[in-house]
Scaffold this active site. Structure first.
Site, PDB file in Angstrom:
ATOM      1  N   ASP A 167       0.624  -1.365  -0.170  1.00  0.00           N
ATOM      2  CA  ASP A 167       0.084   0.013   0.118  1.00  0.00           C
ATOM      3  C   ASP A 167       0.716   1.244  -0.029  1.00  0.00           C
ATOM      4  O   ASP A 167       0.658   2.236  -0.890  1.00  0.00           O
ATOM      5  CB  ASP A 167      -1.086   0.017   1.168  1.00  0.00           C
ATOM      6  CG  ASP A 167      -1.776  -1.231   1.372  1.00  0.00           C
ATOM      7  OD1 ASP A 167      -1.514  -2.108   0.509  1.00  0.00           O
ATOM      8  OD2 ASP A 167      -2.764  -1.209   2.173  1.00  0.00           O
ATOM      9  N   GLU A 396       1.333  -9.365  11.666  1.00  0.00           N
ATOM     10  CA  GLU A 396       1.103  -8.816  10.462  1.00  0.00           C
ATOM     11  C   GLU A 396       2.255  -8.675   9.559  1.00  0.00           C
ATOM     12  O   GLU A 396       2.812  -9.063   8.362  1.00  0.00           O
ATOM     13  CB  GLU A 396       0.188  -7.652  10.299  1.00  0.00           C
ATOM     14  CG  GLU A 396      -0.196  -7.045   8.954  1.00  0.00           C
ATOM     15  CD  GLU A 396      -1.207  -6.069   8.816  1.00  0.00           C
ATOM     16  OE1 GLU A 396      -1.223  -5.407   9.831  1.00  0.00           O
ATOM     17  OE2 GLU A 396      -1.588  -5.652   7.760  1.00  0.00           O
TER      18      GLU A 396
HETATM   19  C1  GLC Z   1      -3.006  -4.449   3.749  1.00  0.00           C
HETATM   20  C2  GLC Z   1      -1.745  -4.991   3.099  1.00  0.00           C
HETATM   21  C3  GLC Z   1      -2.440  -5.918   1.891  1.00  0.00           C
HETATM   22  C4  GLC Z   1      -3.111  -7.066   2.564  1.00  0.00           C
HETATM   23  C5  GLC Z   1      -4.490  -6.498   3.190  1.00  0.00           C
HETATM   24  C6  GLC Z   1      -5.058  -7.399   4.020  1.00  0.00           C
HETATM   25  O1  GLC Z   1      -3.826  -3.654   3.145  1.00  0.00           O
HETATM   26  O2  GLC Z   1      -1.031  -3.747   2.436  1.00  0.00           O
HETATM   27  O3  GLC Z   1      -1.230  -6.344   1.175  1.00  0.00           O
HETATM   28  O4  GLC Z   1      -3.801  -7.731   1.374  1.00  0.00           O
HETATM   29  O5  GLC Z   1      -4.069  -5.498   4.334  1.00  0.00           O
HETATM   30  O6  GLC Z   1      -4.248  -8.232   4.674  1.00  0.00           O
END
Ligand code: GLC
Length: 426
Positions: A167, A396
């Site tokens: 992102d 995460e």
């Molecule tokens: C965030 C991450 C993305 C992922 C999402 C759900 O937006 O950047 O890559 O798919 O979270 O985990």
């Protein structure tokens, strides 16, 4: 690490998959991400396949049940209402029977489904389920080249940073400046209520994310218009490498299933994509870099997106150079692979995709390394990944020098990747 310890970590990971299981899909983590995410689900299925093969197939099938008529597979499927997340279905307003977002995510499905198929113990189940999925994956690949490669360059562009899966990468800081912030509807972020704001994207970045969503919504999510209408068009080497690898894997799978037209089409895409990828090489940085299609220039930014091409069958000199680059990076940080070069002044070890280590990336990089015989470097990254889990739990993402766990906890795809690291190396 002892065998008992490895088994205990594996069992804990399997438990996290169960806790986050909503029956037909799995949420990335409770609270922060309460719906189905595209590449999360495909990579999660790889972990699920170790404990329940039918459930693993179902994870991918549920995602593809929400494929758009034009072939796109959306990045989020909003299976049930949950106002703990922003932007929700009302903001996207994509007019789908079950609401979805209007953009896509890295196409790991071809790669993941081939993996499920190859390792299946129930071969007849795998034949049946894979056969039904491959034409849908092929349609998604066709959509990419039709909608995101209008000049037939064999490389596709992202039109929103969220599509990259990385992102708030430093890669698009400059290009993102061209996205306005004025005129958007007032909103309240929810991510910063679930996670430490200093680990998340900034307010200004968020305003731009939302500006793009509102801009595309005003064009009724018509993919024949969105690419050209977007002030943000980035050709990301990592994203393209994933697409090329998925095309190659889908071609092999289709061939094994006797679907020759799909095989041929995807083999051709993979070959052309691979040749075009070389235009993204930077001699100065010794790795691949993004291309800003709207501005017409390469972007000097050394992120992990430029290392992900190790996933595809690169010429040997390029593979060697990427391994040298990984060695160099390891001199300045304890845990590989940071999402950005630690020597870059813009690096931020805590903030999401601007420095932290993500295990899904480590998994894809090690898969590529092993495929090309770079086993020592693969082992180094696998060991770093297990050490992070052992000390920080199933986070995460992680700080690459301190190992501090960041973002959401009990994270699904982190757990799935750990299962893969443990079993693959066994
Ligand atoms: C965030 C991450 C993305 C992922 C999402 C759900 O937006 O950047 O890559 O798919 O979270 O985990």
């Amino acid at each position: 690490m002892t065998e008992e310890k490895r088994q205990a970590i594996f069992d804990e990971a399997a438990e996290i998959l169960k806790i986050n299981d909503r029956g037909t899909y799995t949420v990335p983590t409770h609270g922060l991400y309460p719906f189905q995410w595209n590449w999360d689900s495909c990579l999660t299925a790889i972990g699920q396949s170790y404990v329940d093969e039918p459930r693993a197939w179902l994870e991918v099938e549920t995602l593809f049940a929400h494929q758009w008529e034009d072939g796109m597979v959306p990045h989020i499927v909003f299976h049930q209402l949950d106002d703990g997340y922003f932007p929700g279905p009302d903001v996207w307003n994509t007019q789908r029977p079950v609401p979805t977002s209007g953009i896509t995510q890295p196409p790991v499905a071809g790669f993941a489904v081939k993996r499920l198929f190859d390792r299946a113990t129930d071969k007849s189940l795998a034949q049946e389920r894979a056969k039904a999925l491959i034409s849908k994956i092929d349609q998604w690949h066709s959509w990419f080249y039709a909608s995101r490669d209008p000049a037939n360059e064999h490389l596709v562009a992202l039109i929103h940073p969220w599509e990259s899966g990385r992102d708030n990468s430093i890669d698009w800081d400059d290009a993102f400046e061209r996205v306005p912030t004025e005129g958007i509807a007032p909103y309240t972020r929810r991510d910063t209520q679930h996670a430490d704001p200093s680990h998340r994207p900034t307010k200004e970045q968020y305003d731009r994310y939302i500006w793009l969503v509102e801009h595309f919504r005003a064009l009724n999510w018509d993919n024949t218009k969105l690419h050209d209408a977007s002030p943000f068009q980035i050709v990301d080497p990592g994203f393209n490498a994933i697409l090329i690898r998925s095309c190659a894997d889908l071609a092999d799978l289709a061939e094994a299933l006797g679907e020759n037209a799909i095989a041929e089409r995807n083999r051709d895409r993979a070959q052309k994509g691979l040749a075009a990828l070389d235009t993204l090489w930077s001699d100065k940085l010794g790795q691949y870099v993004c291309y800003d299609r709207a501005a017409g220039c390469l972007i000097e930014s050394a992120s992990v997106g430029g290392l992900l091409p190790i996933l595809v069958s690169l010429p040997k000199h390029r593979g060697d150079a990427l391994v040298a680059r990984l060695s160099k990076i390891s001199e300045s940080c304890r845990y590989l692979v940071p999402s950005h070069d630690p020597l870059d002044a813009r690096f931020d070890g805590k903030r999401y995709w601007r420095g932290p280590v993500w295990l899904i990336i480590n998994y894809m990089i090690t898969d590529g390394l092993r495929k090309s015989g770079y086993n020592d470097m693969a082992l180094k990254i696998e060991n770093a990944s297990l050490e992070l889990i052992n000390t920080g739990g199933f986070a995460e993402y992680y700080h690459p020098t301190t190992g501090e766990p960041c973002g959401g906890g009990s994270f699904t795809w982190t757990a799935a990747m750990v299962m893969e690291f443990i079993r693959r190396a066994a």
